[in-house]
Scaffold this motif. Structure first.
Motif, PDB file in Angstrom:
ATOM      1  N   GLY A   1      90.364   6.733  -8.638  1.00  0.00           N
ATOM      2  CA  GLY A   1      90.174   6.728 -10.087  1.00  0.00           C
ATOM      3  C   GLY A   1      91.411   7.193 -10.828  1.00  0.00           C
ATOM      4  O   GLY A   1      91.820   6.594 -11.826  1.00  0.00           O
ATOM      5  N   VAL A   2      92.048   8.255 -10.336  1.00  0.00           N
ATOM      6  CA  VAL A   2      93.284   8.758 -10.957  1.00  0.00           C
ATOM      7  C   VAL A   2      94.394   7.715 -10.828  1.00  0.00           C
ATOM      8  O   VAL A   2      95.085   7.392 -11.794  1.00  0.00           O
ATOM      9  N   TRP A   3      94.565   7.195  -9.645  1.00  0.00           N
ATOM     10  CA  TRP A   3      95.615   6.184  -9.425  1.00  0.00           C
ATOM     11  C   TRP A   3      95.382   4.948 -10.286  1.00  0.00           C
ATOM     12  O   TRP A   3      96.306   4.386 -10.856  1.00  0.00           O
ATOM     13  N   SER A   4      94.126   4.524 -10.377  1.00  0.00           N
ATOM     14  CA  SER A   4      93.791   3.351 -11.178  1.00  0.00           C
ATOM     15  C   SER A   4      94.118   3.578 -12.651  1.00  0.00           C
ATOM     16  O   SER A   4      94.668   2.703 -13.318  1.00  0.00           O
ATOM     17  N   ALA A   5      93.778   4.750 -13.173  1.00  0.00           N
ATOM     18  CA  ALA A   5      94.071   5.059 -14.576  1.00  0.00           C
ATOM     19  C   ALA A   5      95.573   5.089 -14.819  1.00  0.00           C
ATOM     20  O   ALA A   5      96.064   4.556 -15.818  1.00  0.00           O
ATOM     21  N   ARG A   6      96.317   5.686 -13.892  1.00  0.00           N
ATOM     22  CA  ARG A   6      97.769   5.753 -14.056  1.00  0.00           C
ATOM     23  C   ARG A   6      98.378   4.353 -13.995  1.00  0.00           C
ATOM     24  O   ARG A   6      99.266   4.021 -14.768  1.00  0.00           O
ATOM     25  N   ARG A   7      97.886   3.542 -13.086  1.00  0.00           N
ATOM     26  CA  ARG A   7      98.399   2.173 -12.953  1.00  0.00           C
ATOM     27  C   ARG A   7      98.065   1.347 -14.200  1.00  0.00           C
ATOM     28  O   ARG A   7      98.856   0.521 -14.642  1.00  0.00           O
ATOM     29  N   TRP A   8      96.873   1.567 -14.761  1.00  0.00           N
ATOM     30  CA  TRP A   8      96.423   0.854 -15.952  1.00  0.00           C
ATOM     31  C   TRP A   8      97.439   1.006 -17.079  1.00  0.00           C
ATOM     32  O   TRP A   8      97.700   0.081 -17.824  1.00  0.00           O
ATOM     33  N   TRP A   9      97.985   2.222 -17.212  1.00  0.00           N
ATOM     34  CA  TRP A   9      98.960   2.489 -18.273  1.00  0.00           C
ATOM     35  C   TRP A   9     100.392   2.392 -17.781  1.00  0.00           C
ATOM     36  O   TRP A   9     101.321   2.826 -18.456  1.00  0.00           O
ATOM     37  N   GLY A  10     100.604   1.826 -16.594  1.00  0.00           N
ATOM     38  CA  GLY A  10     101.951   1.573 -16.094  1.00  0.00           C
ATOM     39  C   GLY A  10     102.732   2.833 -15.746  1.00  0.00           C
ATOM     40  O   GLY A  10     103.958   2.837 -15.838  1.00  0.00           O
ATOM     41  N   LEU A  11     102.031   3.878 -15.323  1.00  0.00           N
ATOM     42  CA  LEU A  11     102.696   5.122 -14.968  1.00  0.00           C
ATOM     43  C   LEU A  11     102.782   5.246 -13.458  1.00  0.00           C
ATOM     44  O   LEU A  11     102.024   4.612 -12.722  1.00  0.00           O
ATOM     45  N   PRO A  12     103.712   6.064 -12.958  1.00  0.00           N
ATOM     46  CA  PRO A  12     103.792   6.258 -11.506  1.00  0.00           C
ATOM     47  C   PRO A  12     102.482   6.842 -10.973  1.00  0.00           C
ATOM     48  O   PRO A  12     101.788   7.565 -11.677  1.00  0.00           O
ATOM     49  N   LEU A  13     102.138   6.512  -9.745  1.00  0.00           N
ATOM     50  CA  LEU A  13     100.879   6.958  -9.154  1.00  0.00           C
ATOM     51  C   LEU A  13     100.821   8.465  -8.996  1.00  0.00           C
ATOM     52  O   LEU A  13      99.742   9.045  -8.964  1.00  0.00           O
ATOM     53  N   VAL A  14     101.956   9.101  -8.884  1.00  0.00           N
ATOM     54  CA  VAL A  14     102.016  10.556  -8.745  1.00  0.00           C
ATOM     55  C   VAL A  14     102.871  11.096  -9.875  1.00  0.00           C
ATOM     56  O   VAL A  14     103.936  10.559 -10.175  1.00  0.00           O
ATOM     57  N   GLU A  15     102.380  12.163 -10.519  1.00  0.00           N
ATOM     58  CA  GLU A  15     103.171  12.763 -11.601  1.00  0.00           C
ATOM     59  C   GLU A  15     104.453  13.351 -11.059  1.00  0.00           C
ATOM     60  O   GLU A  15     104.448  14.001 -10.004  1.00  0.00           O
TER      61      GLU A  15
END
Length: 130
Positions: A115-129
């Motif tokens: 869920g976290v990875w999906s949300a980050r990917r949705w907004w084009g952000l790296p999978l890990v902060e």
């Protein structure tokens, strides 16, 4: 007041969906598959929602609170998870109880991570902060 109304509406929908899934998903060999599915979906969805809210301020607070607290809160079943585990243990179904615990806890962690990875990917952000 908007948050309370959103929680009320989404809670009704989440609880209704939980009930419906519990009715339509068969329980094979005494294993509570519907509860496992509900907990895994809820883990992933709540993680996605909470992370999505942190990634964007575009969503109204009432939507995030309503979906998270109301919808997912009514949909997931931690109290039922606990009671089901106790019931399996009382029936001395050690294998089923252990499998249910492992699948639900480990699966919930995996689904939350997705869920976290999906949300980050949705907004084009790296999978890990960074």
């Amino acid at each position: 007041m908007a948050n309370v109304l959103a929680i009320l509406i989404c809670g009704f929908l989440g609880g209704s969906l939980r009930y419906w899934l519990g009715e339509v998903i068969p329980t094979g060999a005494g294993f509570p598959w519907s509860l496992v599915l509900i907990n895994l979906l809820g883990s992933g969805l709540l993680a996605w929602l909470s992370h999505a809210r942190r990634l964007t301020a575009k969503w109204p607070e009432a939507l995030t609170v309503g979906l998270g607290v109301g919808g997912v809160g009514a949909f997931t079943t931690f109290s039922t998870f606990s009671l089901t585990t106790v019931n399996l243990l009382e029936k001395q179904q050690w294998g089923l109880a252990t499998a249910y615990l492992a699948v639900t806890v480990l699966g919930g962690l995996v689904c939350s991570t997705l869920g976290v990875w999906s949300a980050r990917r949705w907004w084009g952000l790296p999978l890990v902060e960074p």
